[in-house]
Scaffold this motif. Structure first.
Motif, short mmCIF file in Angstrom:
data_model
loop_
_atom_site.label_atom_id
_atom_site.label_comp_id
_atom_site.label_asym_id
_atom_site.label_seq_id
_atom_site.Cartn_x
_atom_site.Cartn_y
_atom_site.Cartn_z
N SER A 1 2.56 -54.50 26.72
CA SER A 1 2.36 -53.16 27.27
C SER A 1 2.35 -53.16 28.80
O SER A 1 1.70 -54.00 29.44
CB SER A 1 1.00 -52.65 26.76
N SER A 2 3.04 -52.18 29.39
CA SER A 2 3.01 -52.10 30.86
C SER A 2 1.61 -51.74 31.35
O SER A 2 1.17 -52.20 32.39
CB SER A 2 4.03 -51.07 31.36
N LEU A 3 0.90 -50.91 30.56
CA LEU A 3 -0.45 -50.52 30.95
C LEU A 3 -1.36 -51.75 31.05
O LEU A 3 -2.06 -51.94 32.04
CB LEU A 3 -1.03 -49.52 29.93
N THR A 4 -1.34 -52.57 30.00
CA THR A 4 -2.31 -53.67 29.98
C THR A 4 -1.85 -54.88 30.81
O THR A 4 -2.67 -55.55 31.42
CB THR A 4 -2.64 -54.09 28.53
N ARG B 1 -1.88 -50.86 39.05
CA ARG B 1 -1.76 -49.60 38.31
C ARG B 1 -0.51 -49.64 37.44
O ARG B 1 0.46 -50.34 37.75
CB ARG B 1 -1.67 -48.41 39.26
N ASP B 2 -0.52 -48.82 36.36
CA ASP B 2 0.65 -48.73 35.46
C ASP B 2 1.64 -47.75 36.09
O ASP B 2 1.95 -46.70 35.55
CB ASP B 2 0.19 -48.25 34.07
N ASN B 3 2.13 -48.16 37.26
CA ASN B 3 2.91 -47.25 38.08
C ASN B 3 4.14 -47.98 38.63
O ASN B 3 4.53 -47.80 39.76
CB ASN B 3 2.00 -46.77 39.23
N PHE C 1 8.94 -55.66 24.26
CA PHE C 1 8.47 -55.54 25.64
C PHE C 1 8.60 -54.11 26.14
O PHE C 1 9.65 -53.48 25.98
CB PHE C 1 9.27 -56.51 26.53
N ASP C 2 7.54 -53.63 26.75
CA ASP C 2 7.52 -52.30 27.34
C ASP C 2 8.18 -52.39 28.72
O ASP C 2 7.55 -52.76 29.70
CB ASP C 2 6.05 -51.86 27.45
N GLY C 3 9.47 -52.03 28.77
CA GLY C 3 10.25 -52.21 30.01
C GLY C 3 10.23 -51.01 30.93
O GLY C 3 11.11 -50.89 31.79
N ASP C 4 9.23 -50.11 30.75
CA ASP C 4 9.11 -48.92 31.62
C ASP C 4 10.45 -48.17 31.71
O ASP C 4 11.03 -47.82 30.70
CB ASP C 4 8.63 -49.32 33.02
N THR C 5 10.94 -47.99 32.94
CA THR C 5 12.21 -47.27 33.10
C THR C 5 13.38 -48.23 33.27
O THR C 5 14.48 -47.83 33.64
CB THR C 5 12.14 -46.32 34.30
N ILE D 1 12.66 -48.84 26.66
CA ILE D 1 12.63 -48.15 27.97
C ILE D 1 12.46 -46.65 27.73
O ILE D 1 12.86 -46.10 26.70
CB ILE D 1 13.88 -48.43 28.84
N GLU D 2 11.83 -46.01 28.71
CA GLU D 2 11.48 -44.61 28.55
C GLU D 2 12.27 -43.74 29.53
O GLU D 2 12.64 -44.21 30.62
CB GLU D 2 9.97 -44.41 28.74
N ASP D 3 12.49 -42.48 29.13
CA ASP D 3 13.38 -41.61 29.91
C ASP D 3 12.63 -40.88 31.04
O ASP D 3 12.70 -39.65 31.14
CB ASP D 3 14.13 -40.62 28.98
N PRO E 1 9.27 -44.46 40.42
CA PRO E 1 8.29 -45.24 39.66
C PRO E 1 7.58 -44.33 38.66
O PRO E 1 7.07 -43.27 39.03
CB PRO E 1 7.33 -45.72 40.74
N LYS E 2 7.54 -44.74 37.44
CA LYS E 2 6.92 -43.88 36.42
C LYS E 2 5.40 -44.03 36.47
O LYS E 2 4.87 -44.95 37.08
CB LYS E 2 7.49 -44.22 35.05
N THR E 3 4.73 -43.12 35.83
CA THR E 3 3.26 -43.20 35.72
C THR E 3 2.92 -43.23 34.23
O THR E 3 3.70 -42.74 33.41
CB THR E 3 2.61 -41.96 36.38
N ALA F 1 14.77 -46.84 22.53
CA ALA F 1 14.80 -45.76 23.54
C ALA F 1 13.59 -44.86 23.29
O ALA F 1 13.39 -44.36 22.18
CB ALA F 1 16.09 -44.97 23.42
N ARG F 2 12.79 -44.69 24.34
CA ARG F 2 11.56 -43.89 24.19
C ARG F 2 11.75 -42.58 24.91
O ARG F 2 12.14 -42.55 26.08
CB ARG F 2 10.42 -44.69 24.80
N THR F 3 11.50 -41.51 24.18
CA THR F 3 11.57 -40.22 24.88
C THR F 3 10.17 -39.69 25.15
O THR F 3 9.28 -39.74 24.29
CB THR F 3 12.43 -39.18 24.15
MG MG Z 1 3.91 -48.49 29.30
#
Ligand code: MG
Ligand code: SPV
Length: 541
Positions: A49-52, A60-62, A87-91, A116-118, A122-124, A161-163
């Motif tokens: 997880s990108s958060l953890t 920060r998860d940023n 793996f949480d690859g963010d963007t 990866i998320e859409d 830098p994502k939050t 792909a995460r929306t």
């Molecule tokens: Mg994440």
């Protein structure tokens, strides 16, 4: 190669979880320890997880944690875990080309797949001011997915792909539209994220999705939904996205507060994992087993030093000390021997004392005292130390000063008994009485690893039969200790045994078995302090 080391494909395992007919679950890990604990619980996969991961790194998860930093952590997990990572690859760490680099590096590190998320870099985190976050243009994100699929070097590698359509407040139709475009671009599964407190929103998505591709969900906020509900809705994979880190935070805060307030860990001991559990989790037993298999065996050798005698013709030098304490270049002979033995990994050293035992007490040795040393001689001294004669043992006279390589060579011999013999025949001119040795072959003139065996040994061996001189050092291993003790006991039973020495015992062993006593030839590099002339020369060794 060890058959157990053959690695199974993590991407295949992850694919199987996504394609399984029943809903499956994976659990967050932020380092190798938490991954090991998840695996031991019987859970089939890991969510990195990108958060953890960023929280564990103090960030920060940023998008603050770099690609390199996160890859290092993932590698520590895949080096050990047998369950796959999603793996949480963010963007995707940038535009399509950065995502391609990421995919290649994940494939190299045996990470099963990436999500990866859409959103835009830098994502939050989805739960932090979620409405204010921008979604990436659909075409751009679809292109990124295509780029990732084109870059993978592992055919089974998974791209999810995460929306975030529902997170930013769009409706189900918008989420379906995006998901559809991503599947067309090559995504292997869709992650539909929601911040609602119930499963209803995701359920609605599922009812309209119609199974076009496997769907993953993250019930951080709707955590009380039972697995059956996910299964019935057609969810393929449930991600418990942060629970290992959160469990650790509470437990660590309790311990830190208690120690901070009370200044003692007394009441904590029952509430925290014992150190034994730490060792188990890091496979300390595997290390110990490996040491037995791979470490140089010389380190398990012990030694017996026979240092009971006063020495003949050394009256002045041995008035208040035994022969082994005569200094050689300023250091007592026996200290030099102990230094060499310790340098070769021999830790357990026994010394047999006789004459003036109180003057012979080097640190770290075990002592056996032979009060009858004048009557029972060397054989009596060895019998005194009988309990130390087992396994791999070096036996040496305490007055031998030698170069370290001689001991090193002796320790590398595999024979039951090995003797060091000086093949230079210098004794022929020296007029000393020495243990002459007859060997199965003469010393080699060039490099030669052929094995030589003791045939006979005596002080009065005819000159033509003698290949060299025993320097007063031997080693037993395996059955060697027993063979030596058997002959020692037989000879001690003879009435004249007080006049005999180790030479007679070794000769006896060789007569019984011509392949029991191996000869290691050296040429010089040693001396024994048997005469004043030797003492004068010994500074040169
Ligand atoms: Mg994440
Ligand atoms: C993560 O675990 O980092 C996720 C899931 O992306 S969430 O925190 O819910 O966004």
């Amino acid at each position: 190669m060890n058959e157990n080391n053959i690695l199974q494909s993590n991407s295949k395992k992850l694919r199987e979880l996504l394609e399984s007919p029943r809903v499956e679950q994976i659990l967050e890990a932020h380092n190798s320890l938490s991954a090991t604990i998840v695996e031991e619980a019987g859970i089939s996969g890991l969510w990195a997880s990108s958060l953890t991961l960023s929280c564990a790194a103090g960030l920060r998860d940023n998008s603050e944690l770099t690609m390199t930093e996160v890859l290092d952590v993932l590698e520590t997990i895949t080096a050990r875990a047998e369950i796959p990572i999603l793996f949480d690859g963010d963007t995707g760490y940038g535009q399509f080309s950065h995502f391609q680099q990421l995919v290649r590096k994940l494939c190299l590190r045996r990470v099963g797949g990436v999500c990866i998320e859409d959103k835009v870099f830098p994502k939050t985190n989805s739960f932090l001011r979620s409405e204010g976050q921008d979604l990436a243009p659909v075409e751009e994100f679809a292109g990124k997915i295509r780029a990732g699929k084109d870059a993978q070097t592992d055919p089974d590698f998974v791209v999810v792909a995460r929306t975030e359509a529902l997170i930013v407040g769009l409706d189900t139709a918008a989420a379906i539209d995006r998901a559809e475009r991503y599947v067309e671009a090559g995504a292997d599964a869709i992650l539909i994220h929601s911040k609602e407190r119930t499963f209803a929103q995701v359920q609605d998505f599922m009812s309209k999705w119609g199974g076009r591709a496997p769907v993953v969900c993250v019930p951080t906020t709707y955590y009380s939904t039972p697995m059956e509900a996910f299964d019935q809705a057609g969810i393929s994979l449930v991600i418990w996205a942060n629970h290992m880190l959160r469990a650790g935070i509470g437990a660590m805060q309790n311990v830190a507060n208690e120690i901070g307030e009370k200044g003692t860990a007394r009441d904590l001991e029952d509430a925290i994992a014992p150190v034994k559990e730490v060792f188990r989790l890091q496979d300390a037993d595997g290390l110990l087993a490996g040491e037995k298999t791979y470490l140089h065996q010389g380190s398990s050798s012990s030694a017996i030093v026979l240092a009971a005698s006063r020495g003949k013709g050394l009256d002045e030098l041995t008035r208040d000390r035994p022969k082994a304490m005569i200094p050689v270049s300023g250091t007592p002979a026996i200290e030099k021997m102990l230094q060499s033995m310790r340098a070769e990994g021999i830790k357990d050293i026994s010394i047999v004392r006789g004459y003036q035992p109180e003057a012979l007490a080097p640190k770290g040795a075990t002592f056996f005292d032979n009060a009858d040393w004048e009557a029972n001689g060397e054989l009596g001294s060895l019998a005194c130390a009988r309990e130390a004669l087992k396994g791999e043992t070096v036996i040496a006279y305490g007055d031998v000063v030698f170069k370290r390589y001689i001991l090193h060579q002796l320790l590398s011999s595999e024979a039951p008994i090995s003797l060091v013999v000086d093949g230079s025949r210098s004794f022929l001119e020296s007029n000393r009485s020495v243990d002459r040795v007859k060997v199965s072959g003469p010393p080699a003139t060039g490099y030669d690893e052929s094995e030589n065996w003791l045939e006979a040994m005596a002080e009065d061996l005819p000159e033509a039969d003698a290949h060299g001189e025993w320097i007063g050092m031997l080693r037993v291993r395996g059955e060697g200790a027993e063979l030596l003790l058997e002959s020692l006991d037989a000879i001690l039973a003879r009435p004249e045994s007080g006049q005999l020495d180790l030479c007679a015992v070794l000769n006896d062993v060789a007569q019984k078995d011509p392949r029991a006593v191996r000869v290691i030839y050296v040429e010089g590099g040693w001396i024994d302090i048997n005469s004043l002339a030797d003492v004068a020369r010994s500074g040169d060794v």
